[in-house]
Motif scaffolding. Structure first.
Motif, PDB file in Angstrom:
ATOM      1  N   LYS A 257       0.831  -1.208   0.000  1.00 34.22           N
ATOM      2  CA  LYS A 257       0.000   0.000   0.000  1.00 34.22           C
ATOM      3  C   LYS A 257       0.867   1.259   0.000  1.00 34.22           C
ATOM      4  O   LYS A 257       1.896   1.302   0.667  1.00 34.22           O
ATOM      5  CB  LYS A 257      -0.898   0.009   1.236  1.00 34.22           C
ATOM      6  N   PRO A 258       0.483   2.294  -0.738  1.00 37.83           N
ATOM      7  CA  PRO A 258       1.189   3.578  -0.644  1.00 37.83           C
ATOM      8  C   PRO A 258       1.100   4.126   0.776  1.00 37.83           C
ATOM      9  O   PRO A 258       0.076   3.955   1.452  1.00 37.83           O
ATOM     10  CB  PRO A 258       0.428   4.468  -1.641  1.00 37.83           C
ATOM     11  N   MET A 259       2.169   4.778   1.235  1.00 34.09           N
ATOM     12  CA  MET A 259       2.200   5.319   2.602  1.00 34.09           C
ATOM     13  C   MET A 259       2.934   6.644   2.623  1.00 34.09           C
ATOM     14  O   MET A 259       3.962   6.791   1.954  1.00 34.09           O
ATOM     15  CB  MET A 259       2.934   4.355   3.552  1.00 34.09           C
ATOM     16  N   ASP A 260       2.418   7.571   3.425  1.00 34.26           N
ATOM     17  CA  ASP A 260       3.184   8.784   3.670  1.00 34.26           C
ATOM     18  C   ASP A 260       4.156   8.520   4.815  1.00 34.26           C
ATOM     19  O   ASP A 260       4.196   7.414   5.380  1.00 34.26           O
ATOM     20  CB  ASP A 260       2.267   9.968   3.965  1.00 34.26           C
ATOM     21  N   ALA A 261       4.947   9.521   5.200  1.00 32.68           N
ATOM     22  CA  ALA A 261       5.998   9.319   6.189  1.00 32.68           C
ATOM     23  C   ALA A 261       5.429   8.891   7.541  1.00 32.68           C
ATOM     24  O   ALA A 261       5.974   7.999   8.206  1.00 32.68           O
ATOM     25  CB  ALA A 261       6.830  10.591   6.339  1.00 32.68           C
ATOM     26  N   ALA A 262       4.329   9.504   7.951  1.00 35.63           N
ATOM     27  CA  ALA A 262       3.749   9.189   9.257  1.00 35.63           C
ATOM     28  C   ALA A 262       3.245   7.748   9.293  1.00 35.63           C
ATOM     29  O   ALA A 262       3.480   7.010  10.254  1.00 35.63           O
ATOM     30  CB  ALA A 262       2.623  10.159   9.581  1.00 35.63           C
ATOM     31  N   ALA A 263       2.532   7.347   8.230  1.00 37.00           N
ATOM     32  CA  ALA A 263       2.015   5.976   8.185  1.00 37.00           C
ATOM     33  C   ALA A 263       3.154   4.969   8.109  1.00 37.00           C
ATOM     34  O   ALA A 263       3.100   3.894   8.724  1.00 37.00           O
ATOM     35  CB  ALA A 263       1.082   5.816   6.987  1.00 37.00           C
ATOM     36  N   ALA A 264       4.187   5.311   7.346  1.00 40.41           N
ATOM     37  CA  ALA A 264       5.330   4.409   7.225  1.00 40.41           C
ATOM     38  C   ALA A 264       6.037   4.235   8.565  1.00 40.41           C
ATOM     39  O   ALA A 264       6.447   3.131   8.926  1.00 40.41           O
ATOM     40  CB  ALA A 264       6.305   4.943   6.181  1.00 40.41           C
ATOM     41  N   GLU A 265       6.173   5.315   9.319  1.00 42.35           N
ATOM     42  CA  GLU A 265       6.825   5.210  10.628  1.00 42.35           C
ATOM     43  C   GLU A 265       6.005   4.340  11.568  1.00 42.35           C
ATOM     44  O   GLU A 265       6.562   3.524  12.311  1.00 42.35           O
ATOM     45  CB  GLU A 265       7.031   6.601  11.225  1.00 42.35           C
ATOM     46  N   ARG A 266       4.679   4.491  11.543  1.00 37.84           N
ATOM     47  CA  ARG A 266       3.826   3.664  12.398  1.00 37.84           C
ATOM     48  C   ARG A 266       3.958   2.190  12.029  1.00 37.84           C
ATOM     49  O   ARG A 266       4.052   1.318  12.898  1.00 37.84           O
ATOM     50  CB  ARG A 266       2.373   4.105  12.286  1.00 37.84           C
ATOM     51  N   GLU A 267       3.975   1.907  10.736  1.00 40.78           N
ATOM     52  CA  GLU A 267       4.107   0.516  10.299  1.00 40.78           C
ATOM     53  C   GLU A 267       5.475  -0.046  10.666  1.00 40.78           C
ATOM     54  O   GLU A 267       5.602  -1.201  11.078  1.00 40.78           O
ATOM     55  CB  GLU A 267       3.878   0.417   8.785  1.00 40.78           C
ATOM     56  N   ALA A 268       6.518   0.763  10.530  1.00 37.93           N
ATOM     57  CA  ALA A 268       7.862   0.318  10.900  1.00 37.93           C
ATOM     58  C   ALA A 268       7.937  -0.008  12.389  1.00 37.93           C
ATOM     59  O   ALA A 268       8.574  -0.995  12.789  1.00 37.93           O
ATOM     60  CB  ALA A 268       8.887   1.391  10.546  1.00 37.93           C
ATOM     61  N   MET A 269       7.280   0.786  13.212  1.00 35.63           N
ATOM     62  CA  MET A 269       7.275   0.519  14.654  1.00 35.63           C
ATOM     63  C   MET A 269       6.507  -0.762  14.966  1.00 35.63           C
ATOM     64  O   MET A 269       6.897  -1.533  15.856  1.00 35.63           O
ATOM     65  CB  MET A 269       6.679   1.711  15.402  1.00 35.63           C
TER      66      MET A 269
END
Length: 615
Positions: A258-270
């Motif tokens: 799924k496309p992700m912005d920086a905030a969503a990507a950081e949440r997923e990485a965590m």
């Protein structure tokens, strides 16, 4: 036969269905039947899979009930095809009355004739070529022989495609985990970053913290099992469309579908980091490893694969440099940091010769008495525009640009000169000077001779000098390292392995090398009191050092809990910010004059021994 053979000769996995349909259409016409199909058998799952049919059904339900048929759930007639290697014929005769009744109920046809010709490979049925005719149809021996020959061609095609797919799978997957490998990752990212694709495309670069320590203390088999367990956990907890790649060792890259912005990507990485951090049972041990994650975003049509991976790697390095077990998103600040590295690379050579380098010294003490027992020389660079730079900002660049040898010689000469000056003034008489040695220096053919010349020039006995080498230096060229270290030992120079426990060394290396001491990596020491895993590793290192008759030093002591724990484990020598930070020579002289550094660790029976006093 010639037409069919010609059609199937150049078929691969991508064109197999279309070519098979063409052949089936020819066979339907040639043999005057109503319907034809090609099915392959999955021998492991005991399933029959529809590959092609002709003519195509007009309305195919979802899910398609005949797409996959399990032999153990099929009617007896169809189930018999699992093991049949000879053509099987069904005609509207009394012996097939039940089958004809099923056909009539499901399709409305009064009766059908069916010819099922097995695909046989190495004596095993691997599929079936089927023909259906409404009413009665008698198949001649000649026709069946032709169909058997065509089925053999299909079987050869199936075997070739399976082999090609297996080779492609091997070429695109990691053999330990079954995850995608670097090649598969790059192909996927090229596709995701094409102009017109949806974005932003998030990329997570993962590195497990201190996995090699687990390998060393529990064995490589345990490490492999740990990696496999994590791979399974990621597959089960991520979107099926996400690409998970293992680049080797303890490095992974994940590209969410799924496309992700920086905030969503950081949440997923965590979230992913928390998944990795769950404990894993390996043999009789239950362990866990943290993970550092670097996050970068790519814009389709604007960002290249190399750019995204480089940024994610930079973000990972930032996460690791902050102590590990963290998430970092690539930012403009990081971009500036790596621009600094470029600046360093351009100007470092001049710094070695223009007097802008200097040394700071960090004391090492006996935690029981506070007595200063050693000083570690640490290089700094007074950059003309960026201020005072720590070694982490430029030593790596020096090693990558063949300046490490020149920089290392400067450090040794300068440290020896300062140490000799202290000795002449009656300071540091019972103190050892510790100097870090780069891989380039250690394998240099003239290093021993150079070291001997420096000691002679400044009148320093070898036993007052300890050269520190990192674990990965040891294994780069073990044979050459042995020669160099033995030459140094003949001069009385002490040798210590720095950052011990990070996973490169082994018992065999300690036995093979003339080592005097090991310094426990700061990553383990800093978490004493908070991590049972790190406590177990430090305890093992102290025991290991004792069994080999080696000294042991704790690095990175920043809390009283860590200091007390080291003492309780039998590790009495330590350095770290709790004791003293690296400092210029003139500040160190105050501690050398006192002989001790005042600490307050509240050790039983030792409270008075931490008062400053003569050494």
């Amino acid at each position: 036969m010639t037409q069919v053979a010609s059609e199937l000769m150049g078929v691969d996995a991508q064109t197999m269905v279309a070519s098979s349909e063409r052949v089936l259409s020819w066979l339907v016409s040639h043999f005057d039947v109503d319907f034809s199909y090609l099915r392959h058998t999955d021998l492991e799952r005991r399933e029959s899979i529809l590959i092609a049919e002709w003519p195509p059904r007009e309305a195919i339900p979802d899910p398609d009930p005949i797409s996959v048929a399990k032999f153990d759930e099929a009617d007896p007639v169809f189930a018999s095809l699992e093991h049949t290697t000879e053509p099987f014929l069904i005609r509207p005769t009394p012996e097939f009355a039940d089958y004809q009744r099923t056909i009539r109920d499901s399709s409305g046809l009064s009766s059908v004739s069916v010819a099922s010709v097995p695909l046989v490979s190495r004596g095993l049925p691997t599929g079936v070529l089927g023909f259906v005719k409404e009413g009665d149809r008698e198949w001649s021996t000649r026709e069946l022989n032709v169909l058997k020959a065509i089925a053999a061609l299909f079987a050869q095609l199936q075997a070739r495609v399976v082999a090609e797919e297996r080779l492609r799978y091997i070429a695109m997957h990691d053999d330990l985990t079954g995850l995608a490998n670097r090649r598969a990752l790059l192909e996927h990212m090229e596709d995701r970053l094409r102009s017109g694709s949806s974005g932003p495309v998030a990329t997570f670069f993962l590195d497990l913290d201190r996995l090699k320590a687990l390998n060393d203390f529990l064995g490589h088999t345990a490490g492999d099992n740990f990696i496999r367990t994590l791979a399974t956990r990621l597959r089960e907890n991520l979107d099926p469309g996400d690409v998970i790649a293992r680049l080797g060792g303890d490095e992974f890259v994940i590209v969410p579908a799924k496309p992700m912005d920086a905030a969503a990507a950081e949440r997923e990485a965590m979230r992913i980091q928390q998944l990795i951090g769950r404990r894993v049972t390996v043999g009789e041990e239950t362990v866990s490893r943290g993970a550092s994650v670097g996050v970068a975003l790519g814009i389709p049509g604007e960002t290249t694969v190399a750019d995204v991976l480089r940024r994610a790697d930079h973000a990972l390095l930032s996460a690791k440099s902050s102590g590990g077990n963290g998430v970092a998103v690539f930012t403009d600040a990081m971009r500036a940091q790596f621009e600094l590295q470029d600046d360093v690379e351009l100007n470092l050579r001049g710094a070695v010769s223009d007097g802008s380098l200097l040394l700071h010294y960090q004391p090492e003490v006996d935690l029981r008495t506070g007595r200063v027992v050693a000083l570690e020389a640490l290089v700094r660079w007074q950059h003309p525009t960026r201020g005072l730079l720590p070694p982490g900002a430029f030593v790596g660049v020096a090693e990558a640009t063949n300046l490490a040898g020149e920089l290392g010689r400067w450090v040794i000469r300068s440290a020896a000169e300062q140490f000799a000056s202290w000795r002449r003034r009656g300071l540091a008489s019972n103190v050892v000077i510790r100097i870090n040695v780069s891989p380039v220096q250690l394998v240099s053919l003239d290093f021993v001779e150079t070291m001997e010349g420096i000691l002679r020039r400044y009148g320093i006995d070898g036993s007052s000098v300890c050269l520190e080498i990192t674990e990965h230096v040891v294994v780069q060229d073990l044979a050459r390292t042995q020669v160099t270290l033995r030459g140094l030992k003949r001069m009385g120079v002490q040798i210590a392995i720095d950052d011990f426990g990070t996973g490169y060394s082994s018992l065999s290396h300690l036995k093979a090398l003339p080592v005097d001491a090991v310094k426990i990596d700061r990553g383990f020491v800093q978490r004493l009191g908070a991590s049972a895993d790190d406590l177990a590793i430090v305890k093992s290192i102290v025991g290991l050092a004792g069994s080999f008759g080696l000294g042991v030093v704790g690095e990175g002591v920043e809390t009283t809990v860590a200091a007390r724990t080291l003492v309780a484990l039998g590790c009495y020598r330590a350095q770290g910010f709790l004791i003293a930070r690296p400092m210029p020579a003139e500040e160190v002289e105050e501690h050398l004059a006192a002989g001790r550094i005042a600490l307050d660790l509240d050790l039983p029976g030792a409270s008075r021994s931490f008062l400053p006093g003569p050494s």
